[in-house]
Design a protein around this motif. Structure first.
Motif, PDB file in Angstrom:
ATOM      1  N   LEU A   3      57.688  40.431  41.315  1.00 45.29           N
ATOM      2  CA  LEU A   3      57.841  39.175  42.050  1.00 45.29           C
ATOM      3  C   LEU A   3      59.298  39.054  42.466  1.00 45.29           C
ATOM      4  CD1 LEU A   3      56.293  36.520  42.900  1.00 45.29           C
ATOM      5  CD2 LEU A   3      57.488  35.457  40.968  1.00 45.29           C
ATOM      6  N   THR A   5      62.007  36.719  43.956  1.00 41.16           N
ATOM      7  CA  THR A   5      62.243  35.292  44.181  1.00 41.16           C
ATOM      8  C   THR A   5      63.468  35.136  45.076  1.00 41.16           C
ATOM      9  OG1 THR A   5      63.418  35.262  42.052  1.00 41.16           O
ATOM     10  CG2 THR A   5      61.166  34.464  42.059  1.00 41.16           C
ATOM     11  N   THR A  39      52.552  36.064  49.597  1.00 43.88           N
ATOM     12  CA  THR A  39      53.769  35.244  49.646  1.00 43.88           C
ATOM     13  C   THR A  39      53.399  33.799  49.313  1.00 43.88           C
ATOM     14  OG1 THR A  39      53.555  34.615  51.986  1.00 43.88           O
ATOM     15  CG2 THR A  39      54.691  36.681  51.510  1.00 43.88           C
ATOM     16  N   GLN A  40      54.352  33.094  48.731  1.00 48.49           N
ATOM     17  CA  GLN A  40      54.191  31.663  48.499  1.00 48.49           C
ATOM     18  C   GLN A  40      55.532  31.007  48.812  1.00 48.49           C
ATOM     19  OE1 GLN A  40      53.595  30.285  44.369  1.00 48.49           O
ATOM     20  NE2 GLN A  40      51.980  28.941  45.102  1.00 48.49           N
ATOM     21  N   LEU A  60      58.363  33.236  47.158  1.00 44.62           N
ATOM     22  CA  LEU A  60      57.947  34.090  46.045  1.00 44.62           C
ATOM     23  C   LEU A  60      57.128  35.228  46.640  1.00 44.62           C
ATOM     24  CD1 LEU A  60      56.773  31.215  43.654  1.00 44.62           C
ATOM     25  CD2 LEU A  60      59.060  32.206  43.867  1.00 44.62           C
ATOM     26  N   THR A  62      55.243  38.788  46.200  1.00 46.52           N
ATOM     27  CA  THR A  62      54.632  39.710  45.244  1.00 46.52           C
ATOM     28  C   THR A  62      54.468  41.086  45.879  1.00 46.52           C
ATOM     29  OG1 THR A  62      53.448  37.900  44.177  1.00 46.52           O
ATOM     30  CG2 THR A  62      52.623  40.129  43.762  1.00 46.52           C
ATOM     31  N   ASN A  97      61.883  40.483  39.735  1.00 49.28           N
ATOM     32  CA  ASN A  97      61.251  40.190  38.455  1.00 49.28           C
ATOM     33  C   ASN A  97      60.001  41.046  38.260  1.00 49.28           C
ATOM     34  OD1 ASN A  97      62.762  37.432  37.953  1.00 49.28           O
ATOM     35  ND2 ASN A  97      61.961  37.343  40.037  1.00 49.28           N
ATOM     36  N   VAL A  99      56.236  41.103  36.816  1.00 52.09           N
ATOM     37  CA  VAL A  99      55.172  40.172  36.453  1.00 52.09           C
ATOM     38  C   VAL A  99      54.584  40.603  35.112  1.00 52.09           C
ATOM     39  CG1 VAL A  99      52.936  39.201  37.105  1.00 52.09           C
ATOM     40  CG2 VAL A  99      54.656  39.672  38.870  1.00 52.09           C
ATOM     41  N   GLN A 102      49.551  37.046  34.616  1.00 50.18           N
ATOM     42  CA  GLN A 102      49.089  36.178  35.710  1.00 50.18           C
ATOM     43  C   GLN A 102      48.471  34.934  35.112  1.00 50.18           C
ATOM     44  OE1 GLN A 102      49.646  36.365  38.727  1.00 50.18           O
ATOM     45  NE2 GLN A 102      49.927  38.477  39.356  1.00 50.18           N
TER      46      GLN A 102
ATOM     47  N   THR B   5      58.640  25.297  38.055  1.00 47.90           N
ATOM     48  CA  THR B   5      59.331  26.529  37.679  1.00 47.90           C
ATOM     49  C   THR B   5      60.177  26.255  36.432  1.00 47.90           C
ATOM     50  OG1 THR B   5      61.029  25.953  39.323  1.00 47.90           O
ATOM     51  CG2 THR B   5      59.392  27.572  39.978  1.00 47.90           C
ATOM     52  N   GLN B  40      51.951  31.923  35.658  1.00 49.67           N
ATOM     53  CA  GLN B  40      52.440  33.286  35.840  1.00 49.67           C
ATOM     54  C   GLN B  40      53.766  33.389  35.083  1.00 49.67           C
ATOM     55  OE1 GLN B  40      53.729  34.530  39.848  1.00 49.67           O
ATOM     56  NE2 GLN B  40      52.641  36.449  39.556  1.00 49.67           N
ATOM     57  N   VAL B  42      57.145  35.808  34.541  1.00 45.77           N
ATOM     58  CA  VAL B  42      57.886  36.948  35.081  1.00 45.77           C
ATOM     59  C   VAL B  42      59.169  37.152  34.288  1.00 45.77           C
ATOM     60  CG1 VAL B  42      56.946  36.591  37.401  1.00 45.77           C
ATOM     61  CG2 VAL B  42      59.208  35.659  36.847  1.00 45.77           C
TER      62      VAL B  42
END
Lengths: 102, 102
Positions: A3, A5, A39-40, A60, A62, A97, A99, A102, B5, B40, B42
């Protein structure tokens, strides 16, 4: 899974419309063929203690692996980073990062 | 949708086994009945520029709404926060974010 960020500190100019419609679209177009899975985008509201948020916006990203992210950056990072001044003056903090769950 | 977060700065004691098996399980047990949709975890590897990561660990908690998160905190926050010293001395930075796009 990795991930990435990308966090934009509060207090700088930020064009949300451009960011969502153009920049994130560019990120997906260029990097999904290189292992970007999803993506977020989140907008900072406040700290849990009621204070102002540290980050006004964050993406974020992935990726299927660290190798995929490295290859994606190598192939298209320059074009994507050059697009950032079009929507913000903030200096993004980018962290890689792993993961764990989940 | 809300993304909370919870980011733990680097450089402090952190018991990953306890965190994953006990603490995050407690979070899910207490807060899923209050609108927590997914979690999640990380682990920070490094900054994209190659520097040390700002955060050694982060939990990303998706709640169905801000109201749900507030109610969850009110109902079980005290018990969950009291569990934190069991796995870390780090002062977590907790930010509340609005999910703009998935």
């Amino acid at each position: 899974m990795i991930l990435v960020t990308v966090m934009y500190p509060a207090g700088a100019r930020f064009d949300v419309d451009y960011y969502l419609s153009k920049h994130m679209q560019l990120v997906r177009d260029r990097w999904m063929p290189h292992g970007l899975k999803s993506t977020q985008v989140v907008k900072g509201l406040r700290k849990a203690d009621g204070g102002a948020p540290d980050y006004q916006m964050a993406a974020l990203l992935t990726f299927e692996s660290l190798e995929a992210f490295k290859a994606a950056g190598k192939a298209h990072g320059k074009e994507i980073f050059a697009d950032i001044p079009k929507f913000t003056d903030a200096q993004a903090s980018v962290q890689i990062n792993e993961v764990l769950s989940q």
